[in-house]
Design an enzyme around this catalytic site. Structure first.
Site, short mmCIF file in Angstrom:
data_model
loop_
_atom_site.label_atom_id
_atom_site.label_comp_id
_atom_site.label_asym_id
_atom_site.label_seq_id
_atom_site.Cartn_x
_atom_site.Cartn_y
_atom_site.Cartn_z
N THR A 94 0.75 -1.15 -0.08
CA THR A 94 -0.06 0.05 0.02
C THR A 94 0.92 1.23 0.11
OG1 THR A 94 -1.75 -1.14 1.38
CG2 THR A 94 -1.83 1.37 1.19
N LYS A 169 -7.41 1.69 -3.03
CA LYS A 169 -7.25 1.25 -1.64
C LYS A 169 -7.24 2.36 -0.67
CE LYS A 169 -4.97 -1.22 1.53
NZ LYS A 169 -5.79 -2.34 2.45
N LYS A 244 -1.26 5.23 8.69
CA LYS A 244 -0.62 5.38 7.57
C LYS A 244 -1.60 5.62 6.32
CE LYS A 244 1.65 2.35 4.11
NZ LYS A 244 1.79 1.09 3.85
P1 NAD Z 1 5.91 -6.05 7.43
O1 NAD Z 1 6.61 -4.71 7.88
O2 NAD Z 1 5.38 -6.96 8.25
O3 NAD Z 1 6.50 -6.63 6.20
C1 NAD Z 1 7.44 -5.73 5.20
C2 NAD Z 1 8.71 -6.77 4.89
O4 NAD Z 1 9.49 -5.96 4.07
C3 NAD Z 1 9.55 -6.61 6.04
O5 NAD Z 1 9.82 -8.26 6.42
C4 NAD Z 1 10.82 -6.09 5.47
O6 NAD Z 1 12.05 -6.87 6.31
C5 NAD Z 1 10.92 -6.36 4.10
N1 NAD Z 1 11.53 -5.09 3.67
C6 NAD Z 1 11.68 -3.80 3.86
N2 NAD Z 1 12.58 -3.49 2.73
C7 NAD Z 1 13.09 -4.37 2.29
C8 NAD Z 1 14.01 -4.48 1.05
N3 NAD Z 1 14.59 -3.32 0.50
N4 NAD Z 1 14.19 -5.57 0.55
C9 NAD Z 1 13.51 -6.47 0.91
N5 NAD Z 1 12.69 -6.92 1.92
C10 NAD Z 1 12.44 -5.47 2.65
O7 NAD Z 1 4.67 -5.13 6.76
P2 NAD Z 1 3.17 -5.82 6.39
O8 NAD Z 1 2.29 -5.89 7.32
O9 NAD Z 1 3.52 -7.29 5.75
O10 NAD Z 1 2.71 -4.99 4.97
C11 NAD Z 1 3.27 -4.81 3.82
C12 NAD Z 1 2.41 -3.79 3.07
O11 NAD Z 1 0.96 -4.42 2.92
C13 NAD Z 1 2.23 -2.45 3.64
O12 NAD Z 1 2.45 -1.77 2.54
C14 NAD Z 1 0.87 -2.51 4.26
O13 NAD Z 1 0.32 -1.22 4.45
C15 NAD Z 1 0.27 -3.45 3.36
N6 NAD Z 1 -0.94 -3.96 4.05
C16 NAD Z 1 -0.88 -4.59 5.42
C17 NAD Z 1 -1.92 -5.24 5.95
C18 NAD Z 1 -2.10 -5.80 7.42
O14 NAD Z 1 -3.01 -6.22 7.70
N7 NAD Z 1 -0.81 -6.09 7.72
C19 NAD Z 1 -3.17 -5.37 5.11
C20 NAD Z 1 -3.55 -4.69 3.96
C21 NAD Z 1 -2.11 -4.17 3.31
#
Ligand code: NAD
Length: 300
Positions: A94, A169, A244
């Site tokens: 997102t 979204k 966010k």
């Molecule tokens: P998270 O922080 O658990 O996962 C993100 C991952 O990206 C981490 O494991 C981090 O180490 C990795 N990362 C960061 N920089 C990186 C790089 N340069 N190279 C490789 N890996 C890298 O976050 P999440 O909850 O999995 O959310 C991910 C996305 O999904 C976000 O944009 C969030 O807004 C969206 N989202 C989350 C939810 C939810 O309920 N958690 C629901 C819908 C959408």
């Protein structure tokens, strides 16, 4: 079976990559976190040492990263030019609409098909493969995109051209943030008026106040057993994540000249709730702030 590069194996990406592996695809997985890589290996993915190694011979590249700056950096420095131009590039994070369009422009200029494909549904849906995808892409590319997302999805809808997936979204989540605050205010008022919140659920869920926040995510424990209200607002959709998305919506509204006063109020309320020490609790826990009962709620 396709060769998939999966970048970003966090709360969401971990389950999504697992479902691609479960569907029989070869998944080369990369994350900066060693723990995340170990978890991916345990569910059938092949951990690799860098983004460029993951994408080298990929047919599909999927990214699930925290925010816009991560997406721009990873695509511009590590994916574009390193992946074969025949690869389909799908960003499911997102992020803001402008960055999504910028990355799409860079990818297109280099000869790739790209889509912004953010998701609705939390970690449970990511694990179960039942996410809803909102896609911004060139119309002709959608026929390739839908089957690529299928192992992770319940439904995939093309919202429009590049950036439209992210627009859908943030508009959806702004509506959710507002409807949750409204639901919580109504419950707090019902309680003060001597009306039991459980009885109010029975009525509101069948009346014109009905919405997802009432019917599927009731913030008062009891009526909806799967809702985080039954688990002291643990897990679910963190207040920090809602904040966010509300900030993205307000930034987009300011740039586009849209009037979104309730979105601004919701942002301010979630910023307050998060700032008081509850940023990691589920966003429906804001009910306890509006009831004046924060003492009952465990901080992060
Ligand atoms: P998270 O922080 O658990 O996962 C993100 C991952 O990206 C981490 O494991 C981090 O180490 C990795 N990362 C960061 N920089 C990186 C790089 N340069 N190279 C490789 N890996 C890298 O976050 P999440 O909850 O999995 O959310 C991910 C996305 O999904 C976000 O944009 C969030 O807004 C969206 N989202 C989350 C939810 C939810 O309920 N958690 C629901 C819908 C959408």
């Amino acid at each position: 079976m396709a060769r998939i590069a999966f970048i970003g194996l966090g709360n969401m990406g971990g389950g999504m990559a697992a479902n691609q592996a479960k569907a029989g695809h070869q998944v080369a997985a990369f994350d900066l976190s060693k723990d995340a890589l170990d978890r991916a290996a345990a569910v059938g993915c092949t951990p690799v040492a860098s983004v460029t190694e993951a994408v080298r011979d990929a047919e599909i590249v999927i990214t699930m990263l925290p925010a816009g700056p991560h997406v721009l950096k990873v695509y511009s420095e590590q994916i574009i030019g390193a992946a074969p131009t025949s690869a389909l590039l799908l960003d499911c994070s997102t992020i803001d609409v402008d960055t999504a369009r910028k990355v799409a422009g860079l990818a297109k200029e280099a000869g790739y098909a790209f889509a912004d494909a953010p998701v609705s549904g939390g970690t449970a849906a990511a694990d179960a493969g039942t996410l809803a995808f909102m896609v911004g892409c060139d119309e002709g590319d959608f026929a390739r995109i839908e089957p690529a997302l299928e192992p992770m999805s319940r439904i995939t809808i093309r919202a429009g051209d590049h950036g439209a997936g992210q627009a859908a979204k943030i508009c959806n989540n702004m509506l959710l943030g507002i409807s949750m605050v409204g639901t919580c205010e109504a419950i707090a008022l019902a309680e003060k008026l001597g009306l039991e919140p459980e009885r109010f659920f029975e009525i509101a869920s069948k009346s014109s106040g009905q919405c997802w926040s009432v019917s599927s995510y009731y913030p008062w424990a009891g009526p909806v057993p799967t809702a985080p209200s039954n688990r002291d607002y643990d897990g679910g959709f963190a207040t920090a994540m809602m904040l966010k998305d509300l900030k993205l919506a307000q930034d987009a509204a300011a740039k586009a000249g849209a009037t979104t006063p309730l979105g601004a109020q919701a942002e301010a309320l979630y910023a307050l709730f998060g700032g008081l020490g509850y940023a990691g609790r589920d966003f429906s826990g804001i009910l306890q702030m509006l009831r004046g009962r924060l003492d009952d709620l465990k901080k992060d």
